[in-house]
Design a protein around this motif. Structure first.
Motif, short mmCIF file in Angstrom:
data_model
loop_
_atom_site.label_atom_id
_atom_site.label_comp_id
_atom_site.label_asym_id
_atom_site.label_seq_id
_atom_site.Cartn_x
_atom_site.Cartn_y
_atom_site.Cartn_z
N GLY A 394 21.56 -9.67 8.06
CA GLY A 394 22.76 -9.59 7.24
C GLY A 394 23.05 -10.88 6.50
N GLU A 395 22.81 -12.01 7.16
CA GLU A 395 23.05 -13.31 6.52
C GLU A 395 21.98 -13.62 5.47
N ILE A 396 20.72 -13.30 5.76
CA ILE A 396 19.65 -13.56 4.80
C ILE A 396 19.85 -12.72 3.54
N GLY A 397 20.42 -11.52 3.70
CA GLY A 397 20.67 -10.66 2.55
C GLY A 397 21.62 -11.27 1.54
N GLY A 398 22.36 -12.29 1.94
CA GLY A 398 23.27 -12.95 1.03
C GLY A 398 22.59 -13.95 0.11
N ILE A 399 21.34 -14.31 0.41
CA ILE A 399 20.66 -15.31 -0.43
C ILE A 399 19.38 -14.79 -1.04
N ASN A 400 18.87 -13.67 -0.56
CA ASN A 400 17.64 -13.12 -1.11
C ASN A 400 17.65 -11.61 -0.98
N GLY A 405 16.55 -2.66 4.15
CA GLY A 405 17.91 -2.97 4.56
C GLY A 405 18.19 -2.90 6.04
N SER A 406 17.19 -2.65 6.86
CA SER A 406 17.40 -2.56 8.30
C SER A 406 16.30 -3.33 9.03
N VAL A 407 16.57 -3.65 10.27
CA VAL A 407 15.58 -4.33 11.10
C VAL A 407 14.44 -3.38 11.40
N GLU A 408 13.21 -3.84 11.23
CA GLU A 408 12.04 -3.00 11.49
C GLU A 408 11.42 -3.36 12.84
N GLN A 409 10.59 -2.46 13.34
CA GLN A 409 9.96 -2.67 14.64
C GLN A 409 8.46 -2.42 14.57
N LYS A 454 23.73 -19.07 10.71
CA LYS A 454 24.93 -18.22 10.74
C LYS A 454 24.66 -16.94 11.53
N GLY A 455 23.47 -16.36 11.31
CA GLY A 455 23.13 -15.14 12.04
C GLY A 455 23.03 -15.37 13.53
N ILE A 456 22.44 -16.49 13.92
CA ILE A 456 22.32 -16.82 15.35
C ILE A 456 23.69 -17.03 15.97
N ARG A 457 24.57 -17.73 15.27
CA ARG A 457 25.91 -17.99 15.82
C ARG A 457 26.72 -16.70 15.91
N ARG A 458 26.57 -15.84 14.92
CA ARG A 458 27.28 -14.56 14.95
C ARG A 458 26.80 -13.73 16.16
#
Length: 472
Positions: A394-400, A405-409, A454-458
């Motif tokens: 979610g945080e990376i989506g703000g810069i690139n 749009g979802s986490v893959e596995q 930011k993602g880690i802290r969230r």
């Protein structure tokens, strides 16, 4: 009775026709003998050719690589007083490339003082490594892989393996001196990732503890009691440990961009920026699985994280695809039931080839550990990893732009620590010229590091980790 003229003429004709046959047989025999000798006897023309020599010094170990056009057979032994490693390579003649190995040994190499190269006897080259300390050498060959031909590898490990906690103490990364134990507000709006647990009185020394010998002074003491601090309410505040894993390294360059950039260099630069930012947060510390340009096997990366009882594991990569139009950032976590997409499976298979390209000594590779890591990967670990991945994505989506749009596995080998939430970040497509330029830009690297923090802290604000047993 004398022979008739016709018979005499026929006899002369037969004799003259027999002479060429004899000469032909002699010629064939000589040619066959020469061919047999050329096969059996050593020949300079048939000696293997060294194509490249490379040296990868690191605190973990130093690797020396000889790349050649054929399989080489080598024997080695060590000599003491002073410490030396002697390697004899058969089927080889000295050439300028091999001689250049002497100049590639750096003065700051942790284990090699210098190397001497010479023609020990016909078709046998001898390398003598003058060592700075006793080593545990591994000498092995690698079949052609990636862009490499045959390789002969010398890995020089210290007899006493480095303790990752002791290394962090020495660098000042395993101490909370100067760190604040109070809570802080994350820029994302969440609370800082400080973990508070009720303080408990120290247990009396047991007989085993009393009999335990002292180890290296303060280093052992801090390792036994890692970074404990109490807040004003008397609650124990635990340091959180994040392991950052810059992908590839050393013999494994990873993907490459059109302008010559290499994945291993870019992700190490990003990891170092990320490390600096995380360490600015109270009660958090960072360990890098590699802090230089050297190869670390996939299983070793996981093992390093487990040795320091990491709270998070973040592997950093820069993707590549066959078409330069592919773009966007992605976050992946482990899957027990197969990949979430064909692209995820393809990427996992490619990343899992790192050990083949980077070069692992199969005879000494801990396959049992790899099996245990696979078997013990749990649903709980994957669920926590998905939460972490969602926060970071979610945080990376703000810069690139996001590739998806979802986490893959998928079955990434490096994400198989059974007890550590683990994610793999594909920062951008290095094979896309526009994104390659971004990855090389310091400003973008800083933005990316900020977003991951930011993602880690969230994640920590919503999922405070449990208290852990003391490391011993």
């Amino acid at each position: 009775m004398s022979a008739t003229p016709e018979i005499r003429a026929q006899s002369v004709s037969d004799a003259s026709s027999a002479q060429p046959d004899a000469r032909t047989r002699r010629t064939v025999l000589k040619a066959g003998g020469a061919l047999l000798l050329s096969v059996l006897a050593p020949s300079r023309a048939m000696a293997a050719q060294i194509l490249a020599v490379r040296v990868w010094p690191a605190e973990d170990y130093t690797r020396v690589t000889l790349e050649n056009d054929a399989i080489l057979k080598a024997t080695h032994f060590t000599v003491k007083d002073p410490e030396r490693l002697v390697v004899d390579i058969e089927g080889l003649e000295l050439n300028p490339t091999l001689k250049s190995l002497v100049a590639k040994i750096q003065s700051n190499d942790p284990y090699i003082k210098q190397v001497r190269v010479g023609q020990n006897r016909p078709n046998v080259v001898r390398l003598v490594f003058d060592l700075k300390e006793e080593v545990r050498p591994q000498v092995f060959t690698l079949a052609p892989a990636g862009n490499y031909k045959h390789r002969l590898i010398f890995d020089l490990y210290p007899v006493k393996e480095a303790d990752p906690i002791a290394a962090m103490i020495e660098k000042g990364d395993w101490s909370n001196d100067g760190k604040s134990s109070k809570t802080d507000s994350a820029s994302s709006g969440g609370k800082v990732a400080a973990v508070e647990t009720p303080a408990t009185p120290a247990a009396p020394n047991t007989a085993a503890e009393t009999a335990r010998p002292e180890h290296e002074g303060r280093t052992a003491e801090v390792a036994a009691k890692p970074a404990e601090k109490y807040d004003h309410n008397g609650k124990l505040v635990r340091m959180l440990t994040v392991v950052l894993d810059p992908g590839h390294g050393g013999e494994d360059p990873g993907a490459s961009g059109k302008n010559g950039s290499r994945e291993k260099d870019i992700v190490l630069a990003i990891a170092k920026r990320l490390k600096n930012r995380i360490e600015e947060i109270p009660n958090m510390r960072v360990m890098l699985t590699r802090d230089g340009d050297y190869f670390v096997p996939l299983g070793t990366r996981v093992e390093k994280a487990r040795k320091v009882q990491a709270d998070l594991f973040v592997s950093i990569h820069a993707d590549a695809f066959v078409q330069p139009t592919a773009r966007g950032s992605s976050v992946f976590v482990l899957s027990e039931k197969g990949a979430s997409s064909t692209a995820a499976r393809w990427l996992a298979d490619k990343e899992n080839l790192a050990d083949t390209i980077g070069g692992v000594n199969v005879r000494n590779h801990d396959r049992q550990l790899a099996s245990v890591l696979i078997d013990l990967s749990t649903t709980a670990q994957i669920n926590d990893s998905l939460k972490l991945g969602k926060s970071v994505l979610g945080e990376i989506g703000g810069i690139n732009r996001l590739h998806k749009g979802s986490v893959e596995q998928a079955g990434f080998a490096v994400l198989k620590a059974p007890d550590i939430p683990s994610i793999l970040i594909e920062t951008a497509f290095i094979s896309n010229p526009e994104e390659e330029a971004k990855l090389l830009d310091e400003g973008y690297q800083n933005q990316l590091a900020d977003a991951i923090v930011k993602g880690i802290r969230r994640y920590f604000a919503k999922n405070p980790p449990l208290a852990k047993n003391r490391l011993t």
